[in-house]
Every structure is written in structure tokens, then in C-alpha cells.
Motif scaffolding. Structure first.
Motif, PDB file in Angstrom:
ATOM      1  N   ARG A  17       0.826  -1.201   0.000  1.00  0.00           N
ATOM      2  CA  ARG A  17       0.000   0.000   0.000  1.00  0.00           C
ATOM      3  C   ARG A  17       0.868   1.261   0.000  1.00  0.00           C
ATOM      4  O   ARG A  17       2.067   1.225   0.287  1.00  0.00           O
ATOM      5  CB  ARG A  17      -0.927   0.030   1.216  1.00  0.00           C
ATOM      6  CG  ARG A  17      -0.190   0.171   2.556  1.00  0.00           C
ATOM      7  CD  ARG A  17      -1.180   0.196   3.723  1.00  0.00           C
ATOM      8  NE  ARG A  17      -1.790  -1.095   3.938  1.00  0.00           N
ATOM      9  CZ  ARG A  17      -3.088  -1.290   4.173  1.00  0.00           C
ATOM     10  NH1 ARG A  17      -3.907  -0.268   4.228  1.00  0.00           N
ATOM     11  NH2 ARG A  17      -3.571  -2.500   4.365  1.00  0.00           N
ATOM     12  N   GLN A  21       3.964   0.681  -2.016  1.00  0.00           N
ATOM     13  CA  GLN A  21       3.418   0.141  -3.260  1.00  0.00           C
ATOM     14  C   GLN A  21       3.924   0.941  -4.460  1.00  0.00           C
ATOM     15  O   GLN A  21       4.240   0.370  -5.510  1.00  0.00           O
ATOM     16  CB  GLN A  21       1.888   0.162  -3.223  1.00  0.00           C
ATOM     17  CG  GLN A  21       1.247  -0.482  -4.443  1.00  0.00           C
ATOM     18  CD  GLN A  21      -0.262  -0.602  -4.297  1.00  0.00           C
ATOM     19  OE1 GLN A  21      -0.790  -0.755  -3.198  1.00  0.00           O
ATOM     20  NE2 GLN A  21      -0.970  -0.522  -5.408  1.00  0.00           N
ATOM     21  N   ARG A  43      -4.808  -8.444   0.662  1.00  0.00           N
ATOM     22  CA  ARG A  43      -4.312  -7.264  -0.053  1.00  0.00           C
ATOM     23  C   ARG A  43      -2.933  -7.532  -0.660  1.00  0.00           C
ATOM     24  O   ARG A  43      -2.626  -7.074  -1.756  1.00  0.00           O
ATOM     25  CB  ARG A  43      -4.255  -6.063   0.892  1.00  0.00           C
ATOM     26  CG  ARG A  43      -3.850  -4.764   0.218  1.00  0.00           C
ATOM     27  CD  ARG A  43      -4.200  -3.571   1.072  1.00  0.00           C
ATOM     28  NE  ARG A  43      -3.954  -2.336   0.353  1.00  0.00           N
ATOM     29  CZ  ARG A  43      -4.494  -1.167   0.656  1.00  0.00           C
ATOM     30  NH1 ARG A  43      -5.350  -1.085   1.669  1.00  0.00           N
ATOM     31  NH2 ARG A  43      -4.222  -0.088  -0.034  1.00  0.00           N
ATOM     32  N   THR A  47      -2.239  -7.080  -4.567  1.00  0.00           N
ATOM     33  CA  THR A  47      -1.225  -6.113  -4.986  1.00  0.00           C
ATOM     34  C   THR A  47      -0.130  -6.784  -5.804  1.00  0.00           C
ATOM     35  O   THR A  47       0.311  -6.251  -6.834  1.00  0.00           O
ATOM     36  CB  THR A  47      -0.604  -5.422  -3.760  1.00  0.00           C
ATOM     37  OG1 THR A  47      -1.632  -4.756  -3.016  1.00  0.00           O
ATOM     38  CG2 THR A  47       0.440  -4.401  -4.183  1.00  0.00           C
TER      39      THR A  47
END
Length: 268
Positions: A17, A21, A43, A47
Motif C-alpha cells: 500500500r 506500493q 491485499r 497487490t
């Protein structure tokens, strides 16, 4: 410019994130294989899949992006994690130290436990992870260690007393380390983000708004008016800085603090 990252292997802490990210995306799209960590396994998986697809679209269909669940505060378990990482993913050439932030508030009024917990989540894992991966970099004669801090280490933020204090410890640590590993072909640099438009910055705006009786939109407008660029930065823009700092052409840049803040930090 060819950054020379094809086939390099990177570990991006907190890569599922925000700023992490953005960095992971930039590295993958330059041809590096990227391992990302986080606590949210769903997640992480999503991702990793998204970043691998983006790397393929950028012409790097062979790039591997893998997600690894990790609780950074459990420093005694990091050696086990690294053993698994090296066995499953391969040797790490680029380490991006990127941790979450602590609770909001000023420099006073926090419990001793709050300070201890923040140190164990933000500082100790960075040092421990670096020590675990340095031997491999030294053996190969090449490595990049990038440590993401906060603009608060240069220009303290009133709502982030713990972050200002503890992240600052990583600056002289990285500078000292850079001299120790320079002749091994390894660089160590600090990356300083300004107001990059991430979930964390949105939460910070909300915390400031609650403290001052404003709306988050009013806080954002006020913050933006003080940034010479007139806007918040994008994770991709910070990722581009990290990708260059990790590159082969950046081999003579070490012991530095590199800013990506739209001119927001007023000091030279």
C-alpha cells in the motif's frame, strides 16, 4: 536512461500500500523482481498480482512479484522470515525499509509503552532486517539500502511527535552505515517524502482536522496552499525517486537524504 535493474531482486517492506506500493511498482516496471510485505494477506496477494501485470504491460513479462505476510514488530522472527524469503524468492539486492507510522499526537503525553511499541515497529525492524540481508549483498559486491522516513525528520510535524523523534534516529544510522559498506559496492540512502497522497496522509489530515475543528478538506486545502507545487505528490513520483536511487547509475550516491516533497520543506 537504463537503470540496470533487470533481474535485480528487491524487498519492499510495506509494499502492499501507499508509498511502499509506489516504490514496488516503479522497481517492477524497471525489470526488477519484487517481494512485498504486509499484514493483510488478501491485499498482499492482490497487490502482487496487479504489480506483476503492470510490469508485463511495461515490457517485463518475466518479472516476479511475490507477497510475504510479515509482522515487523516481531523482530525475533525476522531471521526465520529472511531464511524463507531467500529460499522461496532468492537473494536480495535492494532493500527498501518502509514502515508504518505511530499514533498521532505531540511530543508529550504518550505512555512509555507507546514509545517502546513505536520503536519496535519503526526503528528496530529496519536495523535488524538490514543486518540480516547485508552479508549477502557484501558477498555479491552490490547492494542498495533505501530507508523511507518522513519530512518530520527535517521539519517536525506538530501532530507527529513520536514519528518525528524515532524516525530521526534512522538518519544518522543510515549515514554511519553508508561509510561502513561503501567499499563493498553497497549504497545506503534516506528517502524523505513530503505530502504524498496516500491513505496515511489522508488519516493525518483527518487527525489534524479533528484537533483543530476543521474538515479534512479544509486541512488539505491549507496544506496544498503551502506547497510550492500546489498539490500533493503521487506515490508513482516517489517511486521514481526510489527506483533511481536503487539503480546502477546511482552507484556514487550514498549517505544522502533524497527529498520528494514538491518544495514543501523550507530548509536548504
Amino acid at each position: 536512461m537504463n537503470l540496470g535493474l533487470d533481474g535485480k531482486r528487491a524487498l519492499v517492506l510495506g509494499g502492499n500500500r501507499g508509498i511502499g506500493q509506489g516504490i514496488a511498482r516503479a522497481l517492477a516496471c524497471e525489470g526488477a523482481h519484487v517481494a512485498i510485505t504486509g499484514r493483510d494477506t488478501a491485499r498482499l496477494a492482490q497487490t502482487a498480482a496487479d504489480l506483476q501485470a503492470e510490469a508485463a504491460s511495461a515490457g517485463h513479462a518475466d518479472v516476479q512479484v511475490a507477497g510475504f505476510a510479515l509482522e515487523l514488530a516481531k523482530t525475533l522472527e525476522l531471521s526465520v522470515f529472511v531464511q524463507k524469503l531467500l529460499a522461496d524468492f532468492g537473494p536480495i539486492d535492494i532493500l527498501v525499509n518502509n514502515t508504518g507510522g505511530p499514533d498521532y499526537g505531540g511530543a508529550s503525553g504518550h505512555s512509555v509503552e507507546a514509545w517502546r511499541s513505536a520503536f519496535e515497529e519503526m526503528v528496530l525492524p529496519v536495523i535488524a532486517m538490514t543486518d540480516l540481508l547485508l552479508p549477502g549483498m557484501r558477498a555479491r559486491g552490490w547492494g542498495r539500502i533505501l530507508t523511507v522516513v518522513s519530512s518530520g525528520v527535517v521539519q517536525p510535524l506538530p501532530i507527529l511527535g513520536i514519528s518525528n523523534s524515532l524516525r530521526s534516529a534512522l538518519v544518522p544510522w543510515s549515514k554511519t552505515l553508508s561509510a561502513e559498506v561503501a567499499r563493498d559496492g553497497i549504497t545506503a540512502n534516506i528517502l524523505v517524502p513530503g505530502r504524498i497522497d496516500t491513505e496515511r496522509v489522508q488519516l493525518t489530515d483527518e487527525a489534524i482536522a479533528a484537533k483543530e475543528g476543521l474538515t479534512p478538506e479544509q486541512v488539505r486545502t491549507r496544506s496544498t496552499s503551502g506547497i510550492p507545487m500546489g498539490r500533493y505528490g503521487e506515490p508513482a513520483e516517489f517511486g521514481a525517486l526510489a527506483a533511481f536511487a536503487a539503480s546502477v547509475p546511482a552507484a556514487y550516491i550514498t549517505g544522502a537524504m533524497l527529498r520528494c516533497d514538491g518544495g514543501n520543506i523550507r530548509s536548504i
